[in-house]
Each structure stands twice: as structure tokens, then as C-alpha cells.
Design an enzyme around this catalytic site. Structure first.
Site, short mmCIF file in Angstrom:
data_model
loop_
_atom_site.label_atom_id
_atom_site.label_comp_id
_atom_site.label_asym_id
_atom_site.label_seq_id
_atom_site.Cartn_x
_atom_site.Cartn_y
_atom_site.Cartn_z
CD GLU A 190 29.46 42.74 40.60
OE1 GLU A 190 29.15 41.82 41.23
OE2 GLU A 190 29.98 43.51 40.74
CG HIS A 228 32.08 38.60 42.19
ND1 HIS A 228 33.53 38.02 42.81
CD2 HIS A 228 32.30 39.78 41.79
CE1 HIS A 228 34.42 38.94 42.74
NE2 HIS A 228 33.81 40.08 42.11
#
Length: 425
Positions: free
Chosen positions: A20, A23
Site C-alpha cells: 500500500e 500506491h
């Protein structure tokens, strides 16, 4: 059991957070507002609003996390008519905070029953103020205003210019790819750390290290560190695989070996000790592969081992799609938990190897062109590049919904199969 649970939480947490963060980092670089970066899932424990506009949250369940980008399909924000809110006004009576939560109160907040809002384009909110339904009051909303959600978490609103779809195609493509890319990098770094923990990289040759235990057969026979075992009972052993295959069938049998010690040949006789593994007795003499301790080799091993494992994983995928599919070839959280227990038995080396394997698995699976996965999003980006325009929101939402349904059904089947494999049968 406690060790396994802690190890599982740490490994799973590292995998998801690293994914994550990829991202998150590239979304921020691309001008996309990341409204929330969460460590853990479920109910919120604490949160902190950063100066960068992102709210960082720590949640109750210590497994994974997520990134919530403005305008992404998982970032639904809607103040429905009839919703009671409190407004905090700044300069020029512009709304700076919208409170929808009963868990948080605003100092001098103006009570408002919402009738309509536009928090993406024109930025306003209107409704009945102080319960007076005789007139609708409209307030402008600041571009960087925040909204306090029902669980008390305060996030930035998501104007259209900072939403995911407002970024260029290239930046969206990079943002979608960044998660799997980070998992690939994690595998490379983890293999490097594993090499450091092992004291070097196994050379794979016939050069050996001798076990330090007093009962080592090789040590008692006179074999020393860095000797090269050239043959076993007349059978040439050019590498570690050939050496292992020559020794294992010789359990409890007198065996002649030829070694090369700094250019001098020596002939020794030893008797491999028989040890039972998986119901089969194999010969062991107490040696391991010699280690290459050079820094360059250790760094290179991260890339070479990642590449070797990548080829093996793609081979497994090809085996499944070429007509040999079985649910036993897949594994969900239950299988990961069960395998974590086995990996933990081998200490730090076993855990690092397992982390690298899972990280590479996560990267490859996420790159599959399945809607709702990163690979599916990348495929939509490529279609947009060819068409020179994106698919309609309804079409993209429909494709994503099909992908989500497929993944949910598959996960249920895999999880039940894992429970049967590890806890019932």
C-alpha cells in the site's frame, strides 16, 4: 501458537503495508489526494492528520492496511439529504469542517440538516439551519475542508482536481503498478537479508563447510572447511546437487570419497549416518554448502533468487491454467497461517524466506489482469491508452463489480478448502 500468531501478524502486516505504501507514495507524487493511510483494519483506534492532507490511522485488527485515494472506487463519500451535520466556519463564512459524527463535537458548530451538497466541483453545502425548515441556507466549502465521518475520523474532502481520475494516464498507471513493484523490491531486499543472516550465499559447488557438532561424520573422517568433494564411491560430484544425490543412498554404508584440498587430492573412507525423513532413510555426513561472503554476491543474490522464484511461480500458474487447476494449488489466509507455523520452526532464515515468497506471490497475483486487482486496473489503463479515452464510469464500475464477485467467490472456496486441508482432514 503465540509465536505463530505474532509471526503471522508481522509478516502479513509487512506485506500489505509495503504494497500500500507503493500506491501511497506514487499517488502523492502524481498529485492525487490520499485521504487516508491506514495500518490495520476494522474500528479506528487513533488517527493523525498530516500536513500533507493525509489522515494516518491505526485500526484495531493488526492485519494489513489500505490506502484511500480521492475519487477511487473504494472512496465513496455522500452526504444524503436529511443527514444532520455540524459546520465549522472560517473566513468569509466558508465551511472548513463538516461533522457527521456523534462521537466528535465541534466548538461553535452550526447544526444543519443537509438538503443537497456539491463537494467535488462547485464546493457548497446547503440545508435547514437550526431546524428552521422555512428557508434553505447555503454555505461555500473550502477546497481543503475536512469531513468528520461517523467513526470520528477526520479526512479531507475530495474535490475533483485532486481525484484519482484527474491525474494523467501515465501517473495513474504508475500508481496502480507501484503496489506490486514494492512487493517485488521487498522480495529482493528480503533475499539479501537472508543471505546476510546465513553468513553468505550458498555457492552450489562441491566445496563444503563442515558441521561444528562433535558427531559430524565428515569431521571425524578428516574433511575440512572449503574442501571440494570430487567423487563419492567413484561417482563424480561436480556440484552440490550431484553430491547430495550421491551421499543420500549410502546410509550406514562404508563410502570412499575423493577430496581436493588446495590442489592436493586425498582419499578418505566414511560411513554416512542414516537419518529418517518423510519415512525414508537417507545418508548424512554433516556438511553444508560453502558460502560466498562477498558483498557483491550477497547483493546480487537478492535479484537472482527473486528471478528464480518468479520463474517457478509462473511455472505453477501455467500448470494451473493449462488444465491442471486445483484449489489445493491456491492458498488464502488460513493456508498462510498454517505455513507460517512451519516457517517459524526454521527461525529467522525460514521466516525471511517465507516473507520473500509471499511478497513475490502477492506481486504476481496482483498483476493478473483480473478486474478489481492492480493488474485489472492496469489493463483498463492500457485500454484507455489505445482508445485515447477512458471507459465510461458505468462500464468500468460494472467490470470492477464482476471482478470483485469473482474474487469473493474464489476466496470463499479457497478458505473452506484450506480449513478442510489443515484442520479437518
Amino acid at each position: 501458537m503465540i509465536t505463530t500468531i505474532i509471526t503471522f501478524i508481522i509478516v502479513f502486516g509487512i506485506l500489505v503495508i509495503v504494497h500500500e505504501f507503493g500506491h501511497f507514495y506514487f499517488a502523492k507524487r502524481g498529485g492525487i489526494l490520499v485521504r487516508e493511510f491506514s495500518i490495520g483494519m476494522g474500528p479506528k483506534l487513533v488517527y493523525h492528520r498530516g500536513k500533507d492532507g493525509t489522515t494516518y490511522t491505526l485500526r484495531l485488527l493488526p492485519v494489513g492496511g489500505y490506502v484511500r485515494m480521492a475519487g477511487a472506487e473504494d472512496d465513496e463519500e455522500e452526504l444524503k439529504p436529511g443527514t444532520p451535520v455540524s459546520l465549522y466556519l472560517g473566513a468569509n463564512d466558508t465551511v472548513e469542517r463538516i461533522n457527521t459524527s456523534k462521537k466528535s463535537t465541534l466548538f461553535n458548530g452550526i447544526p444543519l440538516e443537509v438538503t443537497a451538497t456539491d463537494l467535488e466541483d462547485d464546493l457548497w453545502i446547503e440545508g435547514y439551519e437550526n431546524g428552521d425548515e422555512s428557508a434553505v441556507k447555503r454555505y461555500p466549502v473550502a477546497h481543503d475542508a475536512t469531513i468528520i465521518e461517523s467513526d470520528g475520523t477526520e479526512l479531507r474532502i475530495a474535490p475533483r482536481d485532486v481525484q484519482f481520475q484527474a491525474a494523467s494516464l501515465g501517473r495513474r498507471l504508475v500508481t496502480n503498478f507501484a503496489g506490486p513493484m514494492n512487493n517485488i523490491l521487498l522480495a529482493i531486499v528480503t533475499f539479501m537479508l537472508m543471505a546476510v543472516a546465513q553468513g553468505g550465499v550458498a555457492m552450489g559447488t562441491n566445496q563444503v563447510q563442515v558441521s561444528t557438532t562433535p558427531v559430524s561424520v565428515a569431521k571425524q573422517a578428516g574433511i575440512r572447511n572449503n574442501d571440494k568433494i570430487l567423487s563419492v564411491n567413484g561417482k563424480k560430484t561436480k556440484d552440490w546437487t550431484a553430491l547430495s544425490q550421491a551421499i543420500q543412498p549410502r546410509a550406514n554404508k562404508a563410502t570412499k570419497v575423493t577430496i581436493d584440498r588446495n590442489g592436493t587430492l586425498k582419499h578418505l573412507t566414511l560411513t554416512p549416518k542414516g537419518e529418517t525423513s518423510n519415512g525414508k532413510t537417507v545418508g548424512m555426513i554433516g556438511i553444508t554448502q560453502a558460502q560466498d561472503k562477498r558483498v557483491g554476491t550477497i547483493l546480487l543474490s537478492g535479484f537472482t533468487q527473486t528471478w528464480t522464484m518468479t520463474k517457478a511461480l509462473f511455472g505453477a500458474l501455467w500448470h494451473m491454467v493449462s488444465g491442471h487447476f486445483s484449489l489445493n494449488d491456491l492458498g488464502g489466509p488460513v493456508a498462510i497461517f498454517a505455513t507460517t507455523s512451519e516457517a517459524a520452526k526454521f527461525g529467522l532464515i525460514g521466516i525471511l524466506n517465507f516473507l520473500a515468497f509471499l511478497s513475490l506471490n502477492l506481486a504476481i497475483v496482483n498483476l493478473l489482469p483480473i478486474p478489481a486487482l492492480d493488474g485489472g486496473k492496469i489493463l483498463l489503463n492500457l485500454i484507455e491508452a489505445v482508445r485515447r479515452k477512458p471507459l465510461s464510469e458505468n462500464v468500468e464500475a460494472g467490470i470492477t463489480l464482476v471482478g470483485v464477485a469473482f474474487l469473493v467467490v474464489l476466496m470463499l472456496l479457497v478458505t473452506w478448502n484450506d480449513i478442510e486441508r489443515y484442520f479437518i482432514r
